[in-house]
Motif scaffolding. Structure first.
Motif, PDB file in Angstrom:
ATOM      1  N   UNK A   1       0.837  -1.208   0.000  1.00  0.00           N
ATOM      2  CA  UNK A   1       0.000   0.000   0.000  1.00  0.00           C
ATOM      3  C   UNK A   1       0.869   1.253   0.000  1.00  0.00           C
ATOM      4  N   UNK A   2       1.944   1.225   0.741  1.00  0.00           N
ATOM      5  CA  UNK A   2       2.858   2.360   0.787  1.00  0.00           C
ATOM      6  C   UNK A   2       3.601   2.592  -0.518  1.00  0.00           C
ATOM      7  N   UNK A   3       3.674   1.565  -1.360  1.00  0.00           N
ATOM      8  CA  UNK A   3       4.378   1.657  -2.635  1.00  0.00           C
ATOM      9  C   UNK A   3       3.437   1.860  -3.818  1.00  0.00           C
ATOM     10  N   UNK A   4       2.135   1.941  -3.550  1.00  0.00           N
ATOM     11  CA  UNK A   4       1.142   2.039  -4.616  1.00  0.00           C
ATOM     12  C   UNK A   4       0.572   3.449  -4.677  1.00  0.00           C
ATOM     13  N   UNK A   5       0.609   4.022  -5.900  1.00  0.00           N
ATOM     14  CA  UNK A   5       0.052   5.361  -6.073  1.00  0.00           C
ATOM     15  C   UNK A   5      -1.275   5.349  -6.839  1.00  0.00           C
ATOM     16  N   UNK A   6      -1.539   4.263  -7.552  1.00  0.00           N
ATOM     17  CA  UNK A   6      -2.773   4.130  -8.326  1.00  0.00           C
ATOM     18  C   UNK A   6      -3.981   4.137  -7.386  1.00  0.00           C
TER      19      UNK A   6
ATOM     20  N   UNK B   1      -5.822   0.768  -7.210  1.00  0.00           N
ATOM     21  CA  UNK B   1      -4.985  -0.188  -6.502  1.00  0.00           C
ATOM     22  C   UNK B   1      -4.991   0.066  -5.002  1.00  0.00           C
ATOM     23  N   UNK B   2      -4.922   1.330  -4.628  1.00  0.00           N
ATOM     24  CA  UNK B   2      -4.940   1.687  -3.199  1.00  0.00           C
ATOM     25  C   UNK B   2      -6.287   1.322  -2.565  1.00  0.00           C
ATOM     26  N   UNK B   3      -7.370   1.591  -3.301  1.00  0.00           N
ATOM     27  CA  UNK B   3      -8.701   1.277  -2.777  1.00  0.00           C
ATOM     28  C   UNK B   3      -8.840  -0.235  -2.577  1.00  0.00           C
ATOM     29  N   UNK B   4      -8.369  -1.007  -3.543  1.00  0.00           N
ATOM     30  CA  UNK B   4      -8.469  -2.468  -3.441  1.00  0.00           C
ATOM     31  C   UNK B   4      -7.612  -2.995  -2.295  1.00  0.00           C
ATOM     32  N   UNK B   5      -6.425  -2.476  -2.160  1.00  0.00           N
ATOM     33  CA  UNK B   5      -5.569  -2.904  -1.059  1.00  0.00           C
ATOM     34  C   UNK B   5      -6.174  -2.517   0.295  1.00  0.00           C
ATOM     35  N   UNK B   6      -6.850  -1.377   0.321  1.00  0.00           N
ATOM     36  CA  UNK B   6      -7.543  -0.980   1.554  1.00  0.00           C
ATOM     37  C   UNK B   6      -8.635  -1.966   1.920  1.00  0.00           C
TER      38      UNK B   6
ATOM     39  N   UNK C   1      -4.452  -8.391 -11.664  1.00  0.00           N
ATOM     40  CA  UNK C   1      -3.971  -9.463 -10.794  1.00  0.00           C
ATOM     41  C   UNK C   1      -3.645  -8.871  -9.429  1.00  0.00           C
ATOM     42  N   UNK C   2      -4.137  -9.511  -8.415  1.00  0.00           N
ATOM     43  CA  UNK C   2      -3.862  -9.061  -7.050  1.00  0.00           C
ATOM     44  C   UNK C   2      -2.383  -9.260  -6.737  1.00  0.00           C
ATOM     45  N   UNK C   3      -1.756  -8.284  -6.080  1.00  0.00           N
ATOM     46  CA  UNK C   3      -0.355  -8.471  -5.691  1.00  0.00           C
ATOM     47  C   UNK C   3      -0.188  -9.499  -4.569  1.00  0.00           C
ATOM     48  N   UNK C   4      -1.289  -9.947  -4.003  1.00  0.00           N
ATOM     49  CA  UNK C   4      -1.212 -10.943  -2.924  1.00  0.00           C
ATOM     50  C   UNK C   4      -1.974 -12.227  -3.278  1.00  0.00           C
ATOM     51  N   UNK C   5      -2.113 -12.499  -4.577  1.00  0.00           N
ATOM     52  CA  UNK C   5      -2.833 -13.706  -5.009  1.00  0.00           C
ATOM     53  C   UNK C   5      -2.250 -14.971  -4.398  1.00  0.00           C
ATOM     54  N   UNK C   6      -0.945 -15.110  -4.425  1.00  0.00           N
ATOM     55  CA  UNK C   6      -0.315 -16.310  -3.864  1.00  0.00           C
ATOM     56  C   UNK C   6      -0.642 -16.443  -2.380  1.00  0.00           C
ATOM     57  N   UNK C   7      -0.574 -15.336  -1.657  1.00  0.00           N
ATOM     58  CA  UNK C   7      -0.903 -15.358  -0.230  1.00  0.00           C
ATOM     59  C   UNK C   7      -2.355 -15.750  -0.015  1.00  0.00           C
ATOM     60  N   UNK C   8      -3.252 -15.180  -0.812  1.00  0.00           N
ATOM     61  CA  UNK C   8      -4.674 -15.516  -0.699  1.00  0.00           C
ATOM     62  C   UNK C   8      -4.891 -17.016  -0.891  1.00  0.00           C
ATOM     63  N   UNK C   9      -4.257 -17.560  -1.910  1.00  0.00           N
ATOM     64  CA  UNK C   9      -4.423 -18.989  -2.189  1.00  0.00           C
ATOM     65  C   UNK C   9      -3.808 -19.853  -1.085  1.00  0.00           C
ATOM     66  N   UNK C  10      -2.713 -19.393  -0.493  1.00  0.00           N
ATOM     67  CA  UNK C  10      -2.123 -20.139   0.623  1.00  0.00           C
ATOM     68  C   UNK C  10      -3.064 -20.185   1.816  1.00  0.00           C
TER      69      UNK C  10
END
Length: 186
Positions: free
Chosen positions: A93-98, A101-106, A159-168
């Motif tokens: 979130x700290x590295x995202x300016x879009x 993207x920020x709303x989705x990460x929130x 693609x979610x930046x945390x897709x792998x984590x979600x699936x885990x």
């Protein structure tokens, strides 16, 4: 006719024996250790046996765990994954300016916070051997993670930046449910 004292003297020992000696099924369940064959059977039932073998099967705590302990261990592994992902969301979130993207990460940050709460409650329920409650908590927590994943499937799709984590998390949840299913009487 037998006196009430005689009746009590005959029944009381039976009541004490029944109270002190759990049923044969319960005794077997509590004595069952999570040996390699049992863990392999759990892994084979899962959607991703390789993942199970890389996570649950290699955990050194498995060897000393009862079935109840194995349920707690799988929940603990899920909580660890949820916490790690929550920490990563804050970094991303700290590295995202879009703005999208920020709303989705929130949304994902909130979903993960809720999921962590559900799995912590699942841990307490597992400790109390309230396995039907564990099922409900695991389901609700996993659904929050699925919500996080699905927000990236809306327009604009990405693609979610945390897709792998979600699936885990989803895979770890499945392992917990397989273990709980083996604990519950059928």
């Amino acid at each position: 006719m037998a006196s009430p004292l005689c009746f009590i003297s005959l029944i009381l020992p039976l009541v004490v024996i029944c109270a002190c000696c759990p049923s044969r099924t319960a005794a077997i369940r509590f004595e069952t250790k999570a040996d390699a064959a049992l863990v392999q059977s759990i892994c084979k039932e899962s959607q991703d046996p390789d993942f199970c073998n890389r996570t649950l099967a290699v955990d050194p705590r498995v060897a000393a765990a009862s079935m109840d302990g194995l349920a707690m261990l799988s929940i603990s592994l899920t909580i660890d994954q949820l916490q790690t992902t929550s920490d990563n969301i804050a970094i991303i979130l700290g590295q995202t300016s879009d703005p999208v993207g920020r709303q989705r990460l929130g949304v994902c940050r909130t979903d993960y916070k809720d999921a962590l709460g559900q799995f912590r409650r699942a841990s307490s329920s597992s400790d109390a051997r309230a396995y039907w409650d564990v099922i409900d908590r695991v389901r609700d927590g996993t659904n929050k993670v699925i919500d996080c994943e699905n927000i990236y499937k809306r327009d604009p799709i990405s693609v979610s930046p945390i897709t792998t984590d979600n699936h885990n998390v989803i895979k770890l949840s499945e392992l917990t449910l397989i273990i709980v299913d083996k604990i519950l009487p059928h």
